[in-house]
Design an enzyme around this catalytic site. Structure first.
Site, mmCIF file in Angstrom:
data_model
loop_
_atom_site.group_PDB
_atom_site.id
_atom_site.type_symbol
_atom_site.label_atom_id
_atom_site.label_comp_id
_atom_site.label_asym_id
_atom_site.label_seq_id
_atom_site.Cartn_x
_atom_site.Cartn_y
_atom_site.Cartn_z
ATOM 1 N N LYS A 114 -23.005 -56.756 106.232
ATOM 2 C CA LYS A 114 -21.752 -57.511 106.116
ATOM 3 C C LYS A 114 -21.980 -59.001 106.375
ATOM 4 O O LYS A 114 -21.321 -59.836 105.776
ATOM 5 C CB LYS A 114 -20.684 -56.939 107.053
ATOM 6 C CG LYS A 114 -20.177 -55.584 106.568
ATOM 7 C CD LYS A 114 -18.948 -55.107 107.319
ATOM 8 C CE LYS A 114 -18.457 -53.796 106.701
ATOM 9 N NZ LYS A 114 -17.369 -53.181 107.435
ATOM 10 N N LYS A 195 -24.468 -47.660 97.511
ATOM 11 C CA LYS A 195 -23.326 -46.766 97.701
ATOM 12 C C LYS A 195 -22.072 -47.344 97.028
ATOM 13 O O LYS A 195 -21.938 -48.566 96.906
ATOM 14 C CB LYS A 195 -23.083 -46.501 99.190
ATOM 15 C CG LYS A 195 -22.539 -47.669 99.959
ATOM 16 C CD LYS A 195 -21.865 -47.227 101.265
ATOM 17 C CE LYS A 195 -21.097 -48.405 101.836
ATOM 18 N NZ LYS A 195 -20.177 -48.116 102.888
ATOM 19 N N LYS A 198 -15.973 -50.707 98.188
ATOM 20 C CA LYS A 198 -14.991 -51.710 97.787
ATOM 21 C C LYS A 198 -15.629 -53.087 97.697
ATOM 22 O O LYS A 198 -15.276 -53.893 96.865
ATOM 23 C CB LYS A 198 -13.867 -51.781 98.838
ATOM 24 C CG LYS A 198 -12.884 -50.651 98.775
ATOM 25 C CD LYS A 198 -11.966 -50.657 100.001
ATOM 26 C CE LYS A 198 -12.407 -49.625 101.012
ATOM 27 N NZ LYS A 198 -11.589 -49.508 102.210
HETATM 28 P P1 ADP Z 1 -15.782 -48.369 106.914
HETATM 29 O O1 ADP Z 1 -17.026 -47.771 106.310
HETATM 30 O O2 ADP Z 1 -15.990 -49.759 107.348
HETATM 31 O O3 ADP Z 1 -15.050 -47.507 107.881
HETATM 32 P P2 ADP Z 1 -14.703 -47.797 104.442
HETATM 33 O O4 ADP Z 1 -13.290 -47.963 103.984
HETATM 34 O O5 ADP Z 1 -15.812 -48.361 103.622
HETATM 35 O O6 ADP Z 1 -14.759 -48.497 105.804
HETATM 36 O O7 ADP Z 1 -15.017 -46.258 104.722
HETATM 37 C C1 ADP Z 1 -14.086 -45.301 105.100
HETATM 38 C C2 ADP Z 1 -14.779 -43.949 105.183
HETATM 39 O O8 ADP Z 1 -15.325 -43.590 103.922
HETATM 40 C C3 ADP Z 1 -15.951 -43.935 106.177
HETATM 41 O O9 ADP Z 1 -15.964 -42.674 106.846
HETATM 42 C C4 ADP Z 1 -17.151 -44.078 105.302
HETATM 43 O O10 ADP Z 1 -18.304 -43.493 105.877
HETATM 44 C C5 ADP Z 1 -16.723 -43.321 104.056
HETATM 45 N N1 ADP Z 1 -17.395 -43.846 102.853
HETATM 46 C C6 ADP Z 1 -17.364 -45.125 102.421
HETATM 47 N N2 ADP Z 1 -18.070 -45.269 101.281
HETATM 48 C C7 ADP Z 1 -18.574 -44.037 100.987
HETATM 49 C C8 ADP Z 1 -19.394 -43.527 99.911
HETATM 50 N N3 ADP Z 1 -19.824 -44.295 98.917
HETATM 51 N N4 ADP Z 1 -19.709 -42.207 99.935
HETATM 52 C C9 ADP Z 1 -19.269 -41.390 100.918
HETATM 53 N N5 ADP Z 1 -18.498 -41.813 101.959
HETATM 54 C C10 ADP Z 1 -18.142 -43.121 102.006
#
Ligand code: ADP
Length: 326
Positions: A114, A195, A198
């Site tokens: 980040k 991955k 957003k």
């Molecule tokens: P943060 O990871 O900062 O909590 P996110 O909104 O990116 O915020 O993630 C929310 C949830 O979704 C978290 O549990 C994260 O691990 C999961 N997540 C995010 N991106 C992926 C992905 N590409 N594949 C699987 N799980 C994901």
């Protein structure tokens, strides 16, 4: 009756949820609410450590509440709340700051990533994020935290923080487990080595609220290859596995086996299957959107319920830390 174990997880209100969030976290939330005492939070304080527009934040919080409810989280079964409405989370984070070595935070992969993405705004919140996350989880003395793979390192740190606190002030917090789904990491539509996220832009994600036409458009622009490529093949295989109809699974897995995939055919089929998977969600969400009062009430009732527990933990913590005068 024995008391059910506690589950805690949160998602940041920072834009539309994608199918990675769904497969890595949200889908698991819906299943867990039947078996555990669950707390699912909208992590608004976490989200302001990134770049954002203050004018959009409250809508993002509301939108995430709609997503939670429309996907099937049931306020009769679980507690849904907004992090900033329970100030004890940030209070506990401060206390945890005093037992967490700086070096532990500096080596977090997400902090490094980040910081690169927002190199003009490497604020303290970005560094301290996992400490607040530990407070979110431990204030409810959670047994398990359903998250995607990218969060495993933070949960490991949460366990360490529990240990640091317990060692210094006496046994207080249990060490929570991460609960990972069978698809803990979905890759980006345009780059299957990264991955889906957003922060890599809308073209890299399929939103769970995207309309069928949009899904089709994005899928058609997604990666393909004329030669065998492990990353690309396993990306499509995981989408097929999770969203494909039995007929499509059988038909395309045969193509996978022969390493001869007709990508245009596969992409249109997947677009349709993904759209259908979220059809009920989209409809329910549109209905809920018409009743903002109902949604706000669910959130304030959730905060009220959560706060009773958070206050109790804080009282115990303050006594142990020695800031309550006898
Ligand atoms: P943060 O990871 O900062 O909590 P996110 O909104 O990116 O915020 O993630 C929310 C949830 O979704 C978290 O549990 C994260 O691990 C999961 N997540 C995010 N991106 C992926 C992905 N590409 N594949 C699987 N799980 C994901």
């Amino acid at each position: 009756m024995t008391k059910k174990q506690t589950i805690f997880s949160a998602i940041q209100p920072s834009g539309e949820l994608h199918i990675g969030n769904y497969l890595g976290a949200l889908k698991n939330f819906v299943e867990l609410q039947d078996k555990y005492d669950c707390f699912f939070f909208i992590a608004d304080y976490h989200s302001i450590s990134g770049e954002y527009n203050p004018k959009e934040k409250s809508k993002q919080i509301f939108d995430l509440a709609l997503d939670f409810l429309a996907i099937g989280l049931d306020p009769q079964k679980c507690t849904i709340a907004v992090q900033s409405q329970i100030p004890e989370h940030t209070e506990l984070a401060w206390i945890f700051n005093t037992v967490t070595p700086l070096a532990e935070l500096q080596r977090m992969t997400q902090f490094k990533d980040k910081s690169q993405n927002q190199d003009q705004n490497i604020n303290m919140g970005l560094l301290d994020y996992p400490v607040l996350q530990a407070a979110d989880i431990l204030i409810y003395k959670a047994y398990g935290v359903p998250v995607g793979q990218d969060q495993i390192q933070h949960i490991e740190l949460t366990r360490k923080i529990a240990r640091f606190f317990n060692n210094k002030f006496g046994e207080t917090f249990p060490e929570p487990k991460d609960l990972i789904t069978k698809t803990p990491k979905i890759m980006s539509l345009i780059d299957p080595t990264k991955k889906m996220s957003k922060s890599h832009g809308k073209k890299s994600c399929i939103g769970i609220n995207d309309e069928p036409e949009m899904i089709k458009k994005k899928m058609r622009k997604a990666v393909s290859t004329t030669e065998y490529n492990e990353d690309i093949y396993s990306f499509y295989a995981s989408l097929l596995e999770n969203f494909g109809t039995e007929k499509n699974k059988k038909y395309f897995l045969e193509q996978f086996k022969n390493k001869d995939i007709k990508f245009s055919e596969l992409k249109d089929a997947l677009a349709e299957d993904i759209s259908n998977h979220f059809k009920d969600f989209r409809e329910k969400r549109k209905e809920l959107e018409k009743d903002p009062e109902k949604v706000k009430n669910i959130l304030s009732e959730g905060a009220e319920k959560a706060r009773v527990i958070a206050k109790k933990t804080m009282r115990e913590v303050k006594e142990k830390v020695g800031v309550i005068m006898g």
